[in-house]
Design a protein around this motif. Sequence first.
Motif, short mmCIF file in Angstrom:
data_model
loop_
_atom_site.label_atom_id
_atom_site.label_comp_id
_atom_site.label_asym_id
_atom_site.label_seq_id
_atom_site.Cartn_x
_atom_site.Cartn_y
_atom_site.Cartn_z
N LYS A 4 0.84 -1.20 0.00
CA LYS A 4 0.00 0.00 0.00
C LYS A 4 0.88 1.24 0.00
O LYS A 4 2.09 1.17 0.08
N ARG A 5 0.24 2.40 -0.01
CA ARG A 5 0.99 3.66 -0.05
C ARG A 5 1.94 3.76 1.14
O ARG A 5 1.79 3.07 2.14
N TYR A 6 2.91 4.66 1.01
CA TYR A 6 3.94 4.84 2.03
C TYR A 6 3.32 5.18 3.38
O TYR A 6 2.37 5.94 3.48
N SER A 7 3.88 4.61 4.42
CA SER A 7 3.46 4.89 5.78
C SER A 7 4.72 4.97 6.64
O SER A 7 5.55 4.06 6.61
N ILE A 13 8.67 0.22 11.34
CA ILE A 13 8.56 -1.20 11.73
C ILE A 13 9.49 -2.04 10.87
O ILE A 13 10.23 -2.89 11.36
N TYR A 14 9.47 -1.79 9.56
CA TYR A 14 10.31 -2.56 8.64
C TYR A 14 11.80 -2.33 8.92
O TYR A 14 12.58 -3.27 8.96
N SER A 50 0.99 -7.30 8.50
CA SER A 50 0.27 -8.03 7.44
C SER A 50 0.58 -7.46 6.06
O SER A 50 0.80 -8.21 5.11
N VAL A 51 0.61 -6.15 5.95
CA VAL A 51 0.93 -5.51 4.67
C VAL A 51 2.36 -5.86 4.25
O VAL A 51 2.61 -6.21 3.09
N LEU A 52 3.30 -5.79 5.19
CA LEU A 52 4.69 -6.11 4.88
C LEU A 52 4.85 -7.58 4.48
O LEU A 52 5.57 -7.90 3.54
#
Length: 128
Positions: A4-7, A13-14, A50-52
């Motif tokens: 998804k878009r940048y957060s 977290i990453y 979840s997105v990562l």
Amino acid sequence: MQEKRYSRQRETIYENLKNRYDHPTAMELYMSVRDELPNLSLGTLYRNLSVLRDSGKIIGLTLGGEEHFDANTNQHYHFKCTLCGRYFDLLTESLDPSIMNMCLQNFDGEADGYSLIFYGKCGECKKH
């Protein structure tokens, strides 16, 4: 799947995961990023994990009945300390690919990969 878009939260977290080799649980990761992200909720952490994971940037490993997270998505092996319970990456070359074939020779199925975990005492626990 596309991320998804940048957060900023997701990136923090990453980056935290990329700089560690102990395969933290969500709660351990939450405690680790709280100084940098004091308003982070557990729900937001789980959504970002979840997105990562869905985008292929991290992997989730169910180890000891609990999910742990790893930013190293290459085939690699793990070590579990039987005293402190932590998991570590083993930074080594891949084992001979024939090992997987040998293990599956009497199995009527197809494997996409494998996970190998060594057990014993980590360096810190070995000192005590």
